[in-house]
Design a protein around this motif. Structure first.
Motif, PDB file in Angstrom:
ATOM      1  N   LEU A   1      -3.102   0.397 -15.829  1.00 20.60           N
ATOM      2  CA  LEU A   1      -1.500   0.315 -15.788  1.00 20.60           C
ATOM      3  C   LEU A   1      -0.602   0.742 -17.342  1.00 20.60           C
ATOM      4  CD1 LEU A   1      -0.213  -1.537 -12.779  1.00 20.60           C
ATOM      5  CD2 LEU A   1      -1.331   0.294 -12.616  1.00 20.60           C
ATOM      6  N   ARG A   2      -1.375  -0.239 -17.754  1.00 17.55           N
ATOM      7  CA  ARG A   2       0.037  -0.290 -19.157  1.00 17.55           C
ATOM      8  C   ARG A   2      -0.623   1.759 -20.101  1.00 17.55           C
ATOM      9  NH1 ARG A   2       4.426  -2.005 -20.020  1.00 17.55           N
ATOM     10  NH2 ARG A   2       3.590  -3.630 -19.200  1.00 17.55           N
ATOM     11  N   GLY A   3       0.190   1.633 -20.612  1.00 17.87           N
ATOM     12  CA  GLY A   3       0.105   3.180 -21.025  1.00 17.87           C
ATOM     13  C   GLY A   3      -0.197   4.723 -20.232  1.00 17.87           C
ATOM     14  N   GLN A   4      -0.541   4.041 -19.495  1.00 15.78           N
ATOM     15  CA  GLN A   4      -1.387   5.587 -18.433  1.00 15.78           C
ATOM     16  C   GLN A   4      -0.003   5.948 -17.696  1.00 15.78           C
ATOM     17  OE1 GLN A   4      -3.748   7.109 -17.294  1.00 15.78           O
ATOM     18  NE2 GLN A   4      -5.201   6.008 -18.821  1.00 15.78           N
TER      19      GLN A   4
ATOM     20  N   ALA B   1       7.247   1.233 -13.749  1.00 15.36           N
ATOM     21  CA  ALA B   1       6.245   0.886 -12.727  1.00 15.36           C
ATOM     22  C   ALA B   1       4.900  -0.050 -12.940  1.00 15.36           C
ATOM     23  CB  ALA B   1       5.270   2.853 -13.193  1.00 15.36           C
ATOM     24  N   ILE B   2       5.542  -0.689 -14.467  1.00 19.84           N
ATOM     25  CA  ILE B   2       4.277  -2.103 -14.205  1.00 19.84           C
ATOM     26  C   ILE B   2       4.887  -3.016 -13.610  1.00 19.84           C
ATOM     27  CG2 ILE B   2       3.147  -2.875 -15.849  1.00 19.84           C
ATOM     28  CD1 ILE B   2       2.633  -0.128 -17.709  1.00 19.84           C
TER      29      ILE B   2
ATOM     30  N   HIS C   1       0.970  -1.349  -0.340  1.00 20.26           N
ATOM     31  CA  HIS C   1       0.118   0.470  -0.186  1.00 20.26           C
ATOM     32  C   HIS C   1       0.903   1.320  -0.153  1.00 20.26           C
ATOM     33  CE1 HIS C   1      -2.985   3.200   1.685  1.00 20.26           C
ATOM     34  NE2 HIS C   1      -3.452   2.075   1.073  1.00 20.26           N
ATOM     35  N   PRO C   2       0.528   2.053  -0.543  1.00 17.68           N
ATOM     36  CA  PRO C   2       1.102   3.228  -0.734  1.00 17.68           C
ATOM     37  C   PRO C   2       1.235   4.228   0.840  1.00 17.68           C
ATOM     38  CG  PRO C   2      -1.134   4.051  -1.846  1.00 17.68           C
ATOM     39  CD  PRO C   2      -0.269   2.450  -1.607  1.00 17.68           C
TER      40      PRO C   2
ATOM     41  N   ARG D   1      -1.174   1.734  -9.075  1.00 13.70           N
ATOM     42  CA  ARG D   1      -0.615   3.121  -9.160  1.00 13.70           C
ATOM     43  C   ARG D   1       0.531   3.898  -8.315  1.00 13.70           C
ATOM     44  NH1 ARG D   1      -2.971   6.892 -13.520  1.00 13.70           N
ATOM     45  NH2 ARG D   1      -0.595   8.714 -14.026  1.00 13.70           N
ATOM     46  N   LEU D   2       0.120   4.852  -7.210  1.00 15.99           N
ATOM     47  CA  LEU D   2       0.621   5.445  -6.998  1.00 15.99           C
ATOM     48  C   LEU D   2       1.754   4.528  -5.380  1.00 15.99           C
ATOM     49  CD1 LEU D   2       0.853   8.381  -5.057  1.00 15.99           C
ATOM     50  CD2 LEU D   2      -1.247   7.269  -3.768  1.00 15.99           C
TER      51      LEU D   2
END
Ligand code: SF4
Length: 405
Positions: A352-355, A360-361, A270-271, A310-311
């Motif tokens: 996630l992919r592209g964003q 980060a993936i 978790h972030p 993502r975060l």
């Protein structure tokens, strides 16, 4: 007709707008975090234990003052009588403990907060769905302390000790009534097995958590492994930078850097676990030349959310940790309330992919039952594959065709 600059500006505006929801989420998340009184909680814990700042920074103090009773944790968190009873019911079956440091990150009154949920027992753990050893580790154990599931690599399991007994732990069957460390004889027998099997190129030292052991014991294991010429890569699996970052001392880093190439796999879920202390621990390891990878576990109510993942991954990169794997949760008894569906995990990976950048993936992995190994789970990008060519999906949902005639 539009010129190329106008076309570029339009596309850039569309890409910028694609970030709006995440940017708003990130801002709201940071605002919420700022409301947490971590310093106040830390002060209260230190007063309770009559501790100094030096004590707090000492990992052995953190271990010896772990909290493992409903009454003590009730001094810091507002627990209802049902929640307290839930803890005392669960602890008859499953051991629990958290460090004063990890407690300082918790919410005083919101027990659905992910940090609380990963540390404090819940009555939902008494659901008996699932199995104790879904990976069948007991039957992939050709020598003491060893788990072998692949041709060129294996695991040495050196201790059952952990800084915290995570409620989602996939190896909870190994966390007995007390911390036990494998004898030097068992370790030497494991080393001998590796010495006699020259296809073993990569050894993961794990537990429990090997960094709960003293530097001298860890060095004994690493030094012995480094006497084996065919062992190229050493890895350590640990969650201490997350649950007890005080363990990452300059002395430990000095010792570890003698045994390169050394990789360390972490488990941030978790972030909000990526605190200043956790970042400092990761930075110290990275400065010692150690490559750090994160192995998150998808957990319902903790991180089954595209923006949270993502975060987390973007924060990890800032702490010099590469998001390496995301594990699909195994069907371990007592953890059903954390499980998610594969389709949900895939949806997050698709987002996630592209964003966010490829750095980060991580790879989404299902550990097949019965020790049959890792299976990568990928969103569908190939729509059609024929002798003429391949039809593919782009990250934005468009379709393209590659002619392979
Ligand atoms: S640190 Fe790892 S092995 Fe230990 S309880 Fe947590 S998840 Fe399990």
């Amino acid at each position: 007709m539009e010129n190329s600059r106008e076309i570029s500006l339009k596309r850039a505006a569309r890409l910028k707008a694609a970030m709006d929801d995440y940017v708003a989420f990130r801002k709201a998340h940071i605002d919420e975090e700022a409301k947490k009184d971590v310093a106040g909680m830390k002060r209260r814990i230190m007063e309770y234990f009559n501790a100094t700042e030096d004590d707090w920074r000492d990992w052995k103090w953190q271990v010896s003052n772990r909290i493992s009773s409903a009454d003590v944790i009730g001094e810091f968190l507002n627990l209802s009588p049902e929640e307290k009873k839930g803890i005392t019911d669960v602890e008859k079956t499953y051991r629990w403990a958290c460090t004063p440091y990890y407690l300082s990150l918790m919410s005083k009154s919101d027990h659905s907060y992910p940090i609380n949920r990963m540390a404090i027992p819940s009555i939902m753990e008494m659901d008996d769905y699932g199995v104790a050893d879904p990976m069948d580790e007991e039957h992939t154990n050709p020598a003491p302390c060893i788990t072998r599931r692949y041709p060129d690599r294996l695991i040495i399991n050196v201790t059952s000790a952990c800084a915290m007994f995570c409620r989602h732990c996939q190896r909870r069957r190994l966390i007995g009534e007390c911390d036990s460390t494998r004898s030097r004889e068992d370790i030497l027998a494991a080393i001998q097995y590796i010495r006699e099997n020259e296809e073993i190129r990569d050894v993961l030292v794990t537990g429990g958590d090997p960094l709960l052991l003293d530097d001298s014991y860890i060095e004994f294991v690493l030094k012995e492994l480094r006497t084996i010429e065919h062992v190229q890569i050493l890895r350590i699996g640990t969650r201490v930078p997350v649950t007890m970052p005080q363990r990452i001392t300059p002395q430990l880093c000095e010792m570890l850097k003698k045994y390169h190439p050394l990789y360390i796999n972490l488990q941030f879920n978790h972030p909000d676990e990526v605190t200043a202390e956790a970042k400092a621990a990761c930075t110290a390891l990275a400065d010692a030349g150690i490559a750090l990878g994160n192995q998150m576990v998808f957990l319902k109510g903790i991180n089954n959310d595209k923006f949270i993942v993502r975060l987390l991954n973007e924060r990890l990169l800032m702490a010099r940790v590469k998001p390496y794997y995301i594990f699909h949760p195994k069907q371990v008894i007592g953890t059903r309330h954390f499980s998610i569906r594969i389709s949900e995990g895939l949806e997050i990976m698709r987002y996630l992919r592209g964003q966010t950048s490829g750095l980060a993936i991580p790879t989404y992995i299902l550990n097949a039952p019965f020790g049959l190994g890792k299976i990568p789970l990928l969103p569908e990008y190939i729509i059609e594959n024929s002798s003429e060519g391949v039809k593919l999906r782009t990250w934005e949902g468009g379709e393209i065709e590659i002619n392979e005639d």
